[in-house]
Design an enzyme around this catalytic site. Structure first.
Site, PDB file in Angstrom:
ATOM      1  N   ILE A   1       0.908  -1.147   0.000  1.00  0.00           N
ATOM      2  CA  ILE A   1       0.000   0.000   0.000  1.00  0.00           C
ATOM      3  C   ILE A   1       0.949   1.199   0.000  1.00  0.00           C
ATOM      4  CG2 ILE A   1      -1.773   1.295   1.226  1.00  0.00           C
ATOM      5  CD1 ILE A   1      -2.718  -1.339   2.455  1.00  0.00           C
ATOM      6  N   PRO A   2       1.174   1.798  -1.163  1.00  0.00           N
ATOM      7  CA  PRO A   2       2.320   2.696  -1.375  1.00  0.00           C
ATOM      8  C   PRO A   2       2.166   4.117  -0.825  1.00  0.00           C
ATOM      9  CG  PRO A   2       1.056   2.508  -3.382  1.00  0.00           C
ATOM     10  CD  PRO A   2       0.411   1.590  -2.389  1.00  0.00           C
ATOM     11  N   CYS A   3       2.092   4.228   0.487  1.00  0.00           N
ATOM     12  CA  CYS A   3       2.015   5.563   1.084  1.00  0.00           C
ATOM     13  C   CYS A   3       3.311   6.348   0.846  1.00  0.00           C
ATOM     14  CB  CYS A   3       1.657   5.491   2.562  1.00  0.00           C
ATOM     15  SG  CYS A   3       2.786   4.517   3.555  1.00  0.00           S
ATOM     16  N   HIS A   4       4.380   5.644   0.447  1.00  0.00           N
ATOM     17  CA  HIS A   4       5.632   6.343   0.114  1.00  0.00           C
ATOM     18  C   HIS A   4       5.467   7.222  -1.127  1.00  0.00           C
ATOM     19  CE1 HIS A   4       5.853   2.575  -2.250  1.00  0.00           C
ATOM     20  NE2 HIS A   4       6.524   3.309  -3.138  1.00  0.00           N
ATOM     21  N   ARG A   5       4.402   7.027  -1.889  1.00  0.00           N
ATOM     22  CA  ARG A   5       4.181   7.817  -3.102  1.00  0.00           C
ATOM     23  C   ARG A   5       3.501   9.162  -2.817  1.00  0.00           C
ATOM     24  NH1 ARG A   5       2.156   2.582  -6.449  1.00  0.00           N
ATOM     25  NH2 ARG A   5       4.211   1.588  -6.603  1.00  0.00           N
TER      26      ARG A   5
END
Length: 189
Positions: free
Chosen positions: A149-153
């Site tokens: 779940i790419p919260c780094h984006r």
């Protein structure tokens, strides 16, 4: 992390979260899964890790068992392919926890394409409520399934690196791996 000690704080929970470790290029990660899918992928030094694990177990009415399962094995394979730049979209089943709103935020994160970035403001707009920016930011911070779940984006509206529980240097490295940052920057991978 001593999961036996954590389990002592979780009396009465009947379900199980299989938990194992994965040695990623950015450091050791704890991976967790129920029989239905992945519920945890966190760096070992994540801020408030114990609190995050206890909340996860409470939400799932579960205790931790240090063991493997099919979902953990699939996630390890997919993470290895991701770090080798051979996978852009994860297919491992996920188990979301949190409020309905938080789960909507997590779903919106998954829709941010590999190699792209977005902002809390854009997420709030996608969710239909520009006034929800702070709630969106809070939900991002509660994501327990890093990378998948790419919260780094999520970056600041001004292009700056904003909070990431796994550390800003990891966020930058993940974005660089995906080609979302200029390649003139020092490679951390």
């Amino acid at each position: 992390m001593n999961f036996i000690d954590l389990n002592q704080k979780l009396t009465g929970n009947l379900n199980r979260i299989a938990i194992t470790t994965y040695d990623s290029r950015l450091g050791l990660m704890f991976l967790g899964a129920t029989e239905n899918g992945i519920c945890l992928a966190e760096f070992h030094d994540r801020i408030h890790l114990e609190k995050t694990l206890l909340k996860l177990a409470e939400n799932l009415k579960a205790q931790f068992a240090e063991e493997e399962n099919q979902h953990l094995n699939q996630l390890k394979e997919e993470l290895t392919l991701y770090f080798d730049k051979k996978l852009q979209e994860f297919t491992v089943p996920l188990v979301f926890t949190g409020t309905d709103f938080q789960q909507k935020v997590f779903q919106s994160l998954i829709k941010i394409p590999y190699g792209s970035t977005s902002t809390y403001k854009n997420q709030a707009i996608v969710l239909g409520d520009l006034k929800a920016i702070r709630a969106v930011a809070t939900a991002n911070g509660l994501n327990k399934i890093a990378i998948v779940i790419p919260c780094h984006r999520i970056i600041g509206s001004d292009g700056s690196m904003v909070g990431y529980a796994g550390g800003i240097y990891r966020k930058e490295a993940l974005l660089q791996l995906e080609g979302a940052l200029q390649q003139t920057q020092l490679s951390l991978l």
